[in-house]
Design a protein around this motif. Structure first.
Motif, PDB file in Angstrom:
ATOM      1  N   ARG A  71      -5.552  10.277  41.766  1.00 49.98           N
ATOM      2  CA  ARG A  71      -4.957  11.392  42.023  1.00 49.98           C
ATOM      3  C   ARG A  71      -4.184  11.977  41.091  1.00 49.98           C
ATOM      4  NH1 ARG A  71      -2.653  12.224  47.411  1.00 49.98           N
ATOM      5  NH2 ARG A  71      -1.886  14.103  46.147  1.00 49.98           N
ATOM      6  N   ILE A  72      -4.169  13.003  41.134  1.00 46.47           N
ATOM      7  CA  ILE A  72      -3.505  14.224  39.266  1.00 46.47           C
ATOM      8  C   ILE A  72      -2.771  14.627  39.786  1.00 46.47           C
ATOM      9  CG2 ILE A  72      -3.906  16.353  38.367  1.00 46.47           C
ATOM     10  CD1 ILE A  72      -6.866  16.273  38.755  1.00 46.47           C
ATOM     11  N   ILE A  73      -2.066  14.685  39.245  1.00 39.07           N
ATOM     12  CA  ILE A  73      -0.055  15.036  38.854  1.00 39.07           C
ATOM     13  C   ILE A  73      -0.604  16.115  38.099  1.00 39.07           C
ATOM     14  CG2 ILE A  73       1.947  14.656  38.189  1.00 39.07           C
ATOM     15  CD1 ILE A  73       1.541  11.458  39.586  1.00 39.07           C
ATOM     16  N   ALA A  74       0.088  16.969  38.357  1.00 37.06           N
ATOM     17  CA  ALA A  74       0.305  18.399  37.256  1.00 37.06           C
ATOM     18  C   ALA A  74       1.755  19.291  37.449  1.00 37.06           C
ATOM     19  CB  ALA A  74      -0.915  19.222  37.167  1.00 37.06           C
ATOM     20  N   CYS A  75       2.207  19.832  36.595  1.00 38.19           N
ATOM     21  CA  CYS A  75       3.332  20.612  37.027  1.00 38.19           C
ATOM     22  C   CYS A  75       3.850  20.972  35.981  1.00 38.19           C
ATOM     23  CB  CYS A  75       4.280  19.972  38.328  1.00 38.19           C
ATOM     24  SG  CYS A  75       4.925  18.658  37.478  1.00 38.19           S
ATOM     25  N   THR A  76       4.822  22.105  35.934  1.00 38.91           N
ATOM     26  CA  THR A  76       5.588  23.149  34.791  1.00 38.91           C
ATOM     27  C   THR A  76       6.831  22.510  35.603  1.00 38.91           C
ATOM     28  OG1 THR A  76       3.431  24.285  34.434  1.00 38.91           O
ATOM     29  CG2 THR A  76       5.972  24.616  33.832  1.00 38.91           C
ATOM     30  N   PRO A  94       2.292  23.267  41.381  1.00 38.89           N
ATOM     31  CA  PRO A  94       2.262  22.065  41.420  1.00 38.89           C
ATOM     32  C   PRO A  94       1.044  21.183  42.094  1.00 38.89           C
ATOM     33  CG  PRO A  94       4.140  23.160  41.949  1.00 38.89           C
ATOM     34  CD  PRO A  94       2.948  24.364  41.939  1.00 38.89           C
ATOM     35  N   ILE A  95       0.670  20.361  41.266  1.00 36.59           N
ATOM     36  CA  ILE A  95      -0.222  19.362  42.016  1.00 36.59           C
ATOM     37  C   ILE A  95       0.026  18.179  42.404  1.00 36.59           C
ATOM     38  CG2 ILE A  95      -2.691  17.949  41.954  1.00 36.59           C
ATOM     39  CD1 ILE A  95      -2.849  20.798  40.598  1.00 36.59           C
ATOM     40  N   GLY A  96       0.402  17.120  43.558  1.00 33.05           N
ATOM     41  CA  GLY A  96       0.399  15.722  43.956  1.00 33.05           C
ATOM     42  C   GLY A  96       2.255  15.252  43.319  1.00 33.05           C
ATOM     43  N   VAL A  97       3.260  16.202  43.333  1.00 32.62           N
ATOM     44  CA  VAL A  97       4.507  15.776  43.168  1.00 32.62           C
ATOM     45  C   VAL A  97       5.062  16.866  44.529  1.00 32.62           C
ATOM     46  CG1 VAL A  97       3.756  16.214  40.500  1.00 32.62           C
ATOM     47  CG2 VAL A  97       4.555  18.341  42.357  1.00 32.62           C
ATOM     48  N   ALA A  98       6.277  15.941  44.382  1.00 29.68           N
ATOM     49  CA  ALA A  98       6.946  16.142  46.043  1.00 29.68           C
ATOM     50  C   ALA A  98       8.591  17.274  45.632  1.00 29.68           C
ATOM     51  CB  ALA A  98       7.139  14.824  47.174  1.00 29.68           C
ATOM     52  N   LEU A 109      10.998  12.842  38.645  1.00 25.84           N
ATOM     53  CA  LEU A 109       9.421  13.472  38.300  1.00 25.84           C
ATOM     54  C   LEU A 109       9.055  12.787  40.106  1.00 25.84           C
ATOM     55  CD1 LEU A 109       7.653  15.559  39.168  1.00 25.84           C
ATOM     56  CD2 LEU A 109       6.054  13.975  37.297  1.00 25.84           C
ATOM     57  N   ASN A 110       9.421  13.164  41.590  1.00 24.66           N
ATOM     58  CA  ASN A 110       8.676  12.309  42.408  1.00 24.66           C
ATOM     59  C   ASN A 110       7.389  13.089  43.098  1.00 24.66           C
ATOM     60  OD1 ASN A 110      11.145  10.762  43.182  1.00 24.66           O
ATOM     61  ND2 ASN A 110      12.129  12.716  43.389  1.00 24.66           N
ATOM     62  N   TYR A 111       6.292  11.852  43.240  1.00 22.14           N
ATOM     63  CA  TYR A 111       5.105  11.993  43.309  1.00 22.14           C
ATOM     64  C   TYR A 111       4.753  12.079  44.518  1.00 22.14           C
ATOM     65  CZ  TYR A 111       4.800   9.042  39.279  1.00 22.14           C
ATOM     66  OH  TYR A 111       4.433   8.631  38.619  1.00 22.14           O
ATOM     67  N   PRO A 258      16.298  29.816  27.385  1.00 15.77           N
ATOM     68  CA  PRO A 258      15.608  30.855  28.694  1.00 15.77           C
ATOM     69  C   PRO A 258      13.910  30.727  28.477  1.00 15.77           C
ATOM     70  CG  PRO A 258      17.037  31.820  27.918  1.00 15.77           C
ATOM     71  CD  PRO A 258      17.023  30.518  27.339  1.00 15.77           C
ATOM     72  N   ASN A 259      13.852  31.337  29.697  1.00 11.99           N
ATOM     73  CA  ASN A 259      11.636  30.808  29.600  1.00 11.99           C
ATOM     74  C   ASN A 259      11.411  29.770  28.659  1.00 11.99           C
ATOM     75  OD1 ASN A 259      12.003  33.608  30.711  1.00 11.99           O
ATOM     76  ND2 ASN A 259      12.498  34.640  28.921  1.00 11.99           N
ATOM     77  N   THR A 260      11.684  28.662  29.192  1.00 14.84           N
ATOM     78  CA  THR A 260      10.935  27.553  28.184  1.00 14.84           C
ATOM     79  C   THR A 260      10.221  26.602  29.318  1.00 14.84           C
ATOM     80  OG1 THR A 260      12.905  26.333  27.924  1.00 14.84           O
ATOM     81  CG2 THR A 260      12.045  27.642  26.142  1.00 14.84           C
ATOM     82  N   ASN A 261       9.726  25.731  29.133  1.00  8.00           N
ATOM     83  CA  ASN A 261       8.756  24.965  30.460  1.00  8.00           C
ATOM     84  C   ASN A 261       8.304  23.390  30.004  1.00  8.00           C
ATOM     85  OD1 ASN A 261       8.551  27.878  31.846  1.00  8.00           O
ATOM     86  ND2 ASN A 261       6.940  27.790  31.023  1.00  8.00           N
ATOM     87  N   ILE A 262       8.491  22.737  30.535  1.00  6.87           N
ATOM     88  CA  ILE A 262       8.296  20.808  30.536  1.00  6.87           C
ATOM     89  C   ILE A 262       6.406  21.373  30.921  1.00  6.87           C
ATOM     90  CG2 ILE A 262       8.116  18.730  30.495  1.00  6.87           C
ATOM     91  CD1 ILE A 262      11.435  19.411  29.870  1.00  6.87           C
ATOM     92  N   TRP A 263       5.580  20.665  30.583  1.00  7.61           N
ATOM     93  CA  TRP A 263       4.474  21.010  31.212  1.00  7.61           C
ATOM     94  C   TRP A 263       4.190  19.009  31.216  1.00  7.61           C
ATOM     95  CZ3 TRP A 263       1.677  25.286  32.212  1.00  7.61           C
ATOM     96  CH2 TRP A 263       2.110  26.138  31.772  1.00  7.61           C
ATOM     97  N   ILE A 264       3.767  18.683  32.538  1.00  6.76           N
ATOM     98  CA  ILE A 264       3.193  17.305  32.952  1.00  6.76           C
ATOM     99  C   ILE A 264       1.812  17.342  33.072  1.00  6.76           C
ATOM    100  CG2 ILE A 264       4.107  15.728  34.203  1.00  6.76           C
ATOM    101  CD1 ILE A 264       7.140  16.895  34.569  1.00  6.76           C
ATOM    102  N   TYR A 265       1.595  16.124  33.513  1.00  6.61           N
ATOM    103  CA  TYR A 265       0.062  15.040  33.470  1.00  6.61           C
ATOM    104  C   TYR A 265      -0.388  14.366  33.149  1.00  6.61           C
ATOM    105  CZ  TYR A 265      -4.919  15.408  34.097  1.00  6.61           C
ATOM    106  OH  TYR A 265      -6.040  15.350  34.206  1.00  6.61           O
ATOM    107  N   GLY A 266      -0.927  13.915  34.485  1.00  6.53           N
ATOM    108  CA  GLY A 266      -1.243  12.510  34.661  1.00  6.53           C
ATOM    109  C   GLY A 266      -2.137  12.196  35.797  1.00  6.53           C
ATOM    110  N   VAL A 267      -2.830  10.935  35.551  1.00  2.00           N
ATOM    111  CA  VAL A 267      -4.180  11.159  36.573  1.00  2.00           C
ATOM    112  C   VAL A 267      -3.340   9.439  37.072  1.00  2.00           C
ATOM    113  CG1 VAL A 267      -6.718   9.993  36.965  1.00  2.00           C
ATOM    114  CG2 VAL A 267      -5.302  12.185  35.402  1.00  2.00           C
ATOM    115  N   MET A 268      -3.547   8.725  38.314  1.00  3.12           N
ATOM    116  CA  MET A 268      -3.169   7.893  38.987  1.00  3.12           C
ATOM    117  C   MET A 268      -4.415   7.335  40.014  1.00  3.12           C
ATOM    118  SD  MET A 268       0.008   7.317  37.614  1.00  3.12           S
ATOM    119  CE  MET A 268       1.518   8.516  36.998  1.00  3.12           C
ATOM    120  N   GLU A 269      -4.224   5.527  39.209  1.00  2.00           N
ATOM    121  CA  GLU A 269      -5.125   5.257  41.330  1.00  2.00           C
ATOM    122  C   GLU A 269      -4.567   4.989  42.408  1.00  2.00           C
ATOM    123  OE1 GLU A 269      -8.941   1.892  41.604  1.00  2.00           O
ATOM    124  OE2 GLU A 269      -7.061   1.448  39.877  1.00  2.00           O
ATOM    125  N   ILE A 270      -5.700   5.922  42.661  1.00  2.00           N
ATOM    126  CA  ILE A 270      -5.007   5.462  44.029  1.00  2.00           C
ATOM    127  C   ILE A 270      -5.940   4.406  45.426  1.00  2.00           C
ATOM    128  CG2 ILE A 270      -3.857   7.570  44.663  1.00  2.00           C
ATOM    129  CD1 ILE A 270      -6.165   8.297  46.514  1.00  2.00           C
TER     130      ILE A 270
END
Length: 271
Positions: A71-76, A94-98, A109-111, A258-270
């Motif tokens: 599963r992919i985890i991806a969000c800003t 956002p992908i794969g995050v709750a 960050l909760n999946y 202001p107007n700054t982001n943190i980028w998160i990307y992950g791959v997890m086996e399910i």
């Protein structure tokens, strides 16, 4: 033998071509989905029902080797003052995050799923945070990750006595006090890691500084005269540059540039 025309066809109204096209489009799409599921199931040795359960959800599932699924985890994310939130708009999905939970020095960050094993998780700042020196990392788990940040390159401040109170030029030093029995001046500031390393420089022509010690959150020194005798009461000649080496923890609950982001990307086996 020529085909006999069918004169019993229903009357086609002007609205029917669009309706028939949409119906046919859906039929073709469904047939392609069914064929894809059947092919994947055959390759993986799984039932079509099992494959369809994740293929049709469209939640960032990756098919790996040996039948493994990921599963992919991806969000800003961004903190605008009330804690970190996902950026979800026409340009960000956002992908794969709750959910996100912001603590004093971290955020969690909760999946939207439970992983079987961790593949990778990468956290990085955008061009503004990166140019400001921020570095991010994570403690990664199967259901959530805790995100940390730091500011390398040390810190500095200018501390002086204005006749009635000690002042800090940029706020790095949060409190300054003088022990009137010994003359020891102690500056309290954000924690440094590692705790040892730095220097002080007096800006006074009549008083110079003698460093006493450096701790994670304190820097201590004396103002002395030309004979080396410490002053035991604050004076307007007391002016000191403080420089500390190392890195500082980036406090996530106040990281609201202001107007700054943190980028998160992950791959997890399910499973």
């Amino acid at each position: 033998m020529a085909n006999t025309p069918n004169y019993n066809l229903p009357l086609i109204t002007p609205q029917d071509p669009a309706r028939l096209y949409a119906q046919r489009h859906n039929e073709v799409a469904n047939a392609m989905d069914a064929a894809l599921v059947a092919n994947i199931a055959d390759l993986m040795g799984e039932t079509t029902a099992t494959v369809a359960s994740f293929v049709h959800r469209g939640e960032g599932v990756i098919l790996g080797t040996n039948g493994k699924k990921y599963r992919i985890i991806a969000c800003t994310v961004r903190n605008t003052g009330s804690g970190f939130q996902f950026i979800s708009d026409s340009s960000h999905s956002p992908i794969g995050v709750a959910s996100l939970t912001t603590q004093s020095e971290t955020f969690t960050l909760n999946y939207s799923f439970t992983a079987k094993s961790v593949g990778t998780l990468i956290v990085t700042g955008d061009e503004k945070l990166s140019s400001d020196g921020y570095i991010f990392g994570a403690s990664v788990g199967l259901t959530s990750s805790v995100i940390y940040g730091s500011l390398p390159g040390g810190a500095s401040d200018y501390v002086s006595y204005n006749g009635s109170a000690w002042t800090s030029f940029n706020g790095y030093v949060t409190n300054t006090s003088m022990n009137t029995s010994t003359g020891l001046v102690t500056c309290t500031h954000e924690a440094m890691n590692p705790e040892v390393g730095g220097s002080i420089t007096s800006r006074s022509l009549s008083r110079h500084g003698v460093l006493d010690g450096m701790g994670p959150t304190t820097t201590s020194f004396y103002f002395v005269d030309s004979a080396g005798t410490p002053d035991k009461t604050p004076r307007t000649e007391h002016k000191m540059w403080i420089n500390r080496a190392g890195s500082r923890t980036a406090k996530m609950n106040t990281l609201t540039k202001p107007n700054t982001n943190i980028w998160i990307y992950g791959v997890m086996e399910i499973a």
